[in-house]
Design an enzyme around this catalytic site. Structure first.
Site, PDB file in Angstrom:
ATOM      1  N   ARG A 102      39.357  42.296  52.135  1.00 31.82           N
ATOM      2  CA  ARG A 102      38.285  43.024  51.434  1.00 31.82           C
ATOM      3  C   ARG A 102      38.401  44.479  51.853  1.00 31.82           C
ATOM      4  O   ARG A 102      38.255  44.787  53.043  1.00 31.82           O
ATOM      5  CB  ARG A 102      36.910  42.445  51.784  1.00 31.82           C
ATOM      6  CG  ARG A 102      35.779  43.348  51.315  1.00 31.82           C
ATOM      7  CD  ARG A 102      34.433  42.662  51.322  1.00 31.82           C
ATOM      8  NE  ARG A 102      34.343  41.681  50.273  1.00 31.82           N
ATOM      9  CZ  ARG A 102      33.198  41.149  49.843  1.00 31.82           C
ATOM     10  NH1 ARG A 102      32.048  41.511  50.383  1.00 31.82           N
ATOM     11  NH2 ARG A 102      33.202  40.256  48.880  1.00 31.82           N
ATOM     12  N   HIS A 129      37.520  42.093  41.792  1.00 28.59           N
ATOM     13  CA  HIS A 129      37.069  40.982  42.637  1.00 28.59           C
ATOM     14  C   HIS A 129      37.526  39.680  41.962  1.00 28.59           C
ATOM     15  O   HIS A 129      36.729  38.917  41.431  1.00 28.59           O
ATOM     16  CB  HIS A 129      35.541  41.039  42.759  1.00 28.59           C
ATOM     17  CG  HIS A 129      34.967  40.235  43.882  1.00 28.59           C
ATOM     18  ND1 HIS A 129      35.746  39.498  44.757  1.00 28.59           N
ATOM     19  CD2 HIS A 129      33.676  40.040  44.285  1.00 28.59           C
ATOM     20  CE1 HIS A 129      34.957  38.895  45.636  1.00 28.59           C
ATOM     21  NE2 HIS A 129      33.710  39.206  45.366  1.00 28.59           N
ATOM     22  N   GLN A 132      35.936  36.164  42.711  1.00 30.59           N
ATOM     23  CA  GLN A 132      34.615  36.018  42.100  1.00 30.59           C
ATOM     24  C   GLN A 132      34.753  35.578  40.636  1.00 30.59           C
ATOM     25  O   GLN A 132      34.097  34.640  40.188  1.00 30.59           O
ATOM     26  CB  GLN A 132      33.885  37.373  42.177  1.00 30.59           C
ATOM     27  CG  GLN A 132      32.511  37.373  41.560  1.00 30.59           C
ATOM     28  CD  GLN A 132      31.501  36.600  42.396  1.00 30.59           C
ATOM     29  OE1 GLN A 132      31.395  36.832  43.580  1.00 30.59           O
ATOM     30  NE2 GLN A 132      30.773  35.684  41.780  1.00 30.59           N
ATOM     31  N   ASP A 220      25.356  42.955  37.928  1.00 31.56           N
ATOM     32  CA  ASP A 220      25.717  43.198  39.333  1.00 31.56           C
ATOM     33  C   ASP A 220      24.924  44.422  39.786  1.00 31.56           C
ATOM     34  O   ASP A 220      24.327  45.138  38.959  1.00 31.56           O
ATOM     35  CB  ASP A 220      27.242  43.445  39.427  1.00 31.56           C
ATOM     36  CG  ASP A 220      27.735  43.600  40.870  1.00 31.56           C
ATOM     37  OD1 ASP A 220      26.994  43.262  41.808  1.00 31.56           O
ATOM     38  OD2 ASP A 220      28.880  44.072  41.045  1.00 31.56           O
ATOM     39  N   CYS A 260      26.862  38.013  40.750  1.00 30.52           N
ATOM     40  CA  CYS A 260      27.786  37.650  41.829  1.00 30.52           C
ATOM     41  C   CYS A 260      27.083  37.572  43.179  1.00 30.52           C
ATOM     42  O   CYS A 260      27.574  36.913  44.095  1.00 30.52           O
ATOM     43  CB  CYS A 260      28.923  38.661  41.885  1.00 30.52           C
ATOM     44  SG  CYS A 260      28.343  40.362  42.042  1.00 30.52           S
ATOM     45  N   ARG A 288      32.396  29.456  44.648  1.00 29.58           N
ATOM     46  CA  ARG A 288      33.336  30.326  45.357  1.00 29.58           C
ATOM     47  C   ARG A 288      34.153  29.466  46.323  1.00 29.58           C
ATOM     48  O   ARG A 288      35.363  29.654  46.459  1.00 29.58           O
ATOM     49  CB  ARG A 288      32.580  31.416  46.142  1.00 29.58           C
ATOM     50  CG  ARG A 288      31.812  32.427  45.310  1.00 29.58           C
ATOM     51  CD  ARG A 288      32.727  33.341  44.536  1.00 29.58           C
ATOM     52  NE  ARG A 288      33.667  34.044  45.394  1.00 29.58           N
ATOM     53  CZ  ARG A 288      33.382  35.124  46.134  1.00 29.58           C
ATOM     54  NH1 ARG A 288      32.177  35.662  46.079  1.00 29.58           N
ATOM     55  NH2 ARG A 288      34.302  35.699  46.882  1.00 29.58           N
TER      56      ARG A 288
HETATM   57  N1  NVA Z   1      29.949  45.402  43.012  1.00 27.34           N
HETATM   58  C1  NVA Z   1      29.525  44.872  44.286  1.00 27.34           C
HETATM   59  C2  NVA Z   1      29.936  43.440  44.414  1.00 27.34           C
HETATM   60  C3  NVA Z   1      29.587  42.770  45.710  1.00 27.34           C
HETATM   61  C4  NVA Z   1      30.081  41.363  45.791  1.00 27.34           C
HETATM   62  C5  NVA Z   1      30.119  45.716  45.401  1.00 27.34           C
HETATM   63  O1  NVA Z   1      31.283  46.098  45.308  1.00 27.34           O
HETATM   64  O2  NVA Z   1      29.387  46.025  46.347  1.00 27.34           O
HETATM   65  N1   CP Z   2      29.751  37.910  45.742  1.00 29.93           N
HETATM   66  C1   CP Z   2      30.297  38.250  46.923  1.00 29.93           C
HETATM   67  O1   CP Z   2      31.498  38.532  47.030  1.00 29.93           O
HETATM   68  O2   CP Z   2      29.424  38.219  47.963  1.00 29.93           O
HETATM   69  P1   CP Z   2      29.687  38.808  49.435  1.00 29.93           P
HETATM   70  O3   CP Z   2      29.774  40.307  49.296  1.00 29.93           O
HETATM   71  O4   CP Z   2      28.519  38.367  50.234  1.00 29.93           O
HETATM   72  O5   CP Z   2      30.985  38.252  49.934  1.00 29.93           O
END
Ligand code: NVA
Ligand code: CP
Length: 307
Positions: A102, A129, A132, A220, A260, A288
């Protein structure tokens, strides 16, 4: 499939095979079957940003398959500061069987994949992502929705999650409409790629028009991780894009609500809608686990018969 960096790297056949494998793994686990197809195998989990769902589902997922995970925070390993990204990729390739990462910049996960001799999985970047999106379309598919006859309306930021949802939706032939304020549209390269892959994707500024007749409404957060300094500006820009009861009223009566998570309750979605009868957010969250177990097993060459 060698890596999972972008949802657009997949083929329709690979996505459907992952759905079948995830179905099988989910059923086996629920029936209490406890095999260990990944015994002795390990994953490195690199997280430059916080996570609940992704970290837990990868850690628990690999353990359920008989393997183990090593969590490495970005700060701890100094990805790109203490050590170059290619050097991290080369070293990890000598010890573990796959890297889950990540990252802030998508280029980082791309670089890891280019320099690793083991599979690299994008666990969220600023651009995509994919894990997801696979779990999300798997969730709809398990509910019996035919993606080719599904109209999905994305309400809000044309961000990382939107990109991957649009790409997987395109592979499955879905019809999608993205409603966002000017300046927050999905990246043009993603839209072009989605159309080349067979998806129907429209972009509009009109959230009500997007919601009208939709089978699925997906939203989101307005401010993603790493964009915190833009919070006030974004709250203003997105104020007409809240997924609330009024907007839901424009969709089909059977419409499903997706997010998500994590949600910023009262911003992009109201409590009433998030906790309401149309919401399938916890099914997405559960899946997931099963979808990522399928991804890991596939990339590591394990057999479902041992699961
Ligand atoms: N768009 C959000 C998704 C989190 C799972 C982010 O990048 O923070
Ligand atoms: N949806 C998702 O990826 O959640 P987290 O940021 O908690 O991993």
């Amino acid at each position: 499939m060698r890596h999972l960096v972008s949802a657009g790297d997949l083929t329709r056949e690979q996505v459907l095979a992952l759905f079948e494998l995830a179905t099988d793994l989910k059923q086996r686990w629920k029936e209490g079957r406890r095999g260990a197809p990944l015994a002795g195998r390990s994953l490195a989990l690199i997280f430059e940003k916080p996570s609940l769902r992704t970290r837990v589902t990868f850690e628990v997922g690999v353990v359920q398959l008989g393997g183990r995970a090593v969590y490495l925070s970005g700060q701890e390993i100094g990805l790109g500061t203490r050590e170059s990204v290619p050097d991290v990729a080369r070293n990890l390739s000598r010890w573990v069987d796959a890297i889950v990462a990540r990252v802030f910049a998508h280029a980082t996960v791309d670089t890891l994949a280019r320099h690793a001799s083991i599979p690299v999985i994008n666990a969220l970047s600023d651009f995509e992502h994919p894990c997801q999106a696979i779990a999300d379309w798997f969730t709809l598919w398990q509910r019996g929705l035919d993606p080719a006859r599904t109209r999905l309306a994305w309400i809000g930021d044309g961000n990382n999650v939107c990109h991957s949802v649009v790409l997987v939706g395109a592979l499955l032939g879905a019809s999608m409409i993205v409603a966002c304020p000017p300046g927050y549209e999905p990246d043009k390269r993603v839209l072009d790629q989605a159309r080349r892959l067979g998806g129907h994707v429209e972009v509009t500024e009109d959230a009500r028009r997007a919601a009208t007749g939709a089978d699925v409404l997906y939203t989101d957060v307005w401010t993603s991780m790493g964009q915190e300094t833009e919070k006030v500006q974004r709250q203003e820009a997105f104020s007409r894009y809240q997924l609330n009861e009024t907007l839901l009223g424009f969709a089909k009566p059977s419409a499903l609500v997706m997010h998500c998570l994590p949600a910023h309750r009262g911003e992009e979605i109201t409590d009433q809608v998030l906790d309401g009868p149309r919401s399938i957010v916890l099914d997405q969250s559960e899946n997931r686990l099963h979808a990522q177990k399928a991804v890991i097993l596939d990339l590591l060459g394990g057999s479902v018969d041992d699961a």
